[in-house]
Design an enzyme around this catalytic site. Sequence first.
Site, PDB file in Angstrom:
ATOM      1  N   THR A  14      -2.466  -6.192   4.812  1.00 19.42           N
ATOM      2  CA  THR A  14      -3.880  -5.880   4.561  1.00 19.42           C
ATOM      3  C   THR A  14      -4.317  -6.501   3.236  1.00 19.42           C
ATOM      4  OG1 THR A  14      -3.601  -3.789   5.760  1.00 19.42           O
ATOM      5  CG2 THR A  14      -5.539  -3.997   4.347  1.00 19.42           C
ATOM      6  N   THR A  54       3.313  -4.173   7.946  1.00 18.42           N
ATOM      7  CA  THR A  54       4.671  -3.955   7.442  1.00 18.42           C
ATOM      8  C   THR A  54       5.398  -2.784   8.096  1.00 18.42           C
ATOM      9  OG1 THR A  54       3.634  -2.686   5.683  1.00 18.42           O
ATOM     10  CG2 THR A  54       4.227  -4.968   5.187  1.00 18.42           C
ATOM     11  N   HIS A  55       4.649  -1.876   8.732  1.00 18.94           N
ATOM     12  CA  HIS A  55       5.305  -0.730   9.382  1.00 18.94           C
ATOM     13  C   HIS A  55       5.948  -1.107  10.722  1.00 18.94           C
ATOM     14  CE1 HIS A  55       3.116   1.675   6.507  1.00 18.94           C
ATOM     15  NE2 HIS A  55       3.529   2.808   7.032  1.00 18.94           N
ATOM     16  N   TYR A  76      -4.218   1.650   3.343  1.00 16.54           N
ATOM     17  CA  TYR A  76      -5.295   0.749   2.951  1.00 16.54           C
ATOM     18  C   TYR A  76      -6.043   0.200   4.186  1.00 16.54           C
ATOM     19  CZ  TYR A  76      -3.527  -0.158  -1.906  1.00 16.54           C
ATOM     20  OH  TYR A  76      -3.131  -0.088  -3.215  1.00 16.54           O
ATOM     21  N   GLY A  77      -5.396   0.285   5.334  1.00 16.65           N
ATOM     22  CA  GLY A  77      -5.834  -0.485   6.504  1.00 16.65           C
ATOM     23  C   GLY A  77      -7.233  -0.190   7.012  1.00 16.65           C
ATOM     24  N   SER A 107       0.822  -1.200   0.000  1.00 19.56           N
ATOM     25  CA  SER A 107       0.000   0.000   0.000  1.00 19.56           C
ATOM     26  C   SER A 107       0.868   1.266   0.000  1.00 19.56           C
ATOM     27  CB  SER A 107      -0.920  -0.005   1.226  1.00 19.56           C
ATOM     28  OG  SER A 107      -0.144  -0.093   2.397  1.00 19.56           O
TER      29      SER A 107
END
Length: 288
Positions: A81, A190-191, A48-49, A17
């Site tokens: 996501t 991913t963050h 996107y979350g 994203s």
Amino acid sequence: MARDPALFCAPIGVLDSGFGGLTVLRELRRALPLHDFVYLGDSGRAPYGGREVETVLDFSEQCVERLFAEGAALVVVACHTVSSVALRHLQGRYATADRRVLGVTIPAAECAVAASRGRIGLLGTARTVASGTFTTEVRKLSAMAVVERAAPLLAPIVEEGWEETDVGFAAVRHYVESLGNVDTVVLGCTHYPLLRRAFEAALPAGVALLDPAPGVAARLVTWLDRHPGFASPATGSLRCLSTGDPARFAELGARFLGEPLREVEFLAERGGALAPSVRVVPRGQVVR
Ligand code: DGL
């Protein structure tokens, strides 16, 4: 089956994203240093979350189509996501004898089951958690208890660069506590690897922290051994495509990738497709 020789030098496409998938790409490149990669971060439309399922499907279709158009034969969906909401859909729509789409949710579930003593907690975006896909995948492997909780403040905190501030530490502590009594905490977004220090400070003694990205990379290596036609060692190059401001992508992305991003190519959406574009900076006053 005989493969088109052109596929042997195809880059591996990586979809996210926005910036976060660069933490996965970092592990993929570490595991496959001679493979070529093309990364597409939909940062102009991230996050996107919190988006609706239909929107995630639509955006991720556009990203996969662009990566195939860029010459990839294999696309890795690095975004949790997208992987938990849209992977089956993307595979059904695009996978052929010569094109494949892989995700991160099954590797994350496999790694969690291998690491846990029986009580797994996952933090991720609201959409990832609402899908319940991680729990479904764990259930296929084990009867371990699974708790999933949304941690919507964490990705913005990372993008602000507040990982090691009081705000970052307090937010991580809050979300870790929301998981209750678990023995393994999975970073299901991913963050979150950038918040490792805050997680380590928040986790009670004996609770393990699991970043699935190295496991994703290890599984990709064995997958490529079994499917050698989809990508081969080449020059170790990396192209980055972004739907957001390329300069911001390069600056912020370097923190996620752990190395400088020299050139970022801009993509614009036109008529439901992502296409290479020159970024137009409007000048002067807008007159109505
Ligand atoms: N890449 C997303 C994920 O791993 C996080 C950011 C977003 O919400 O778009 O779920």
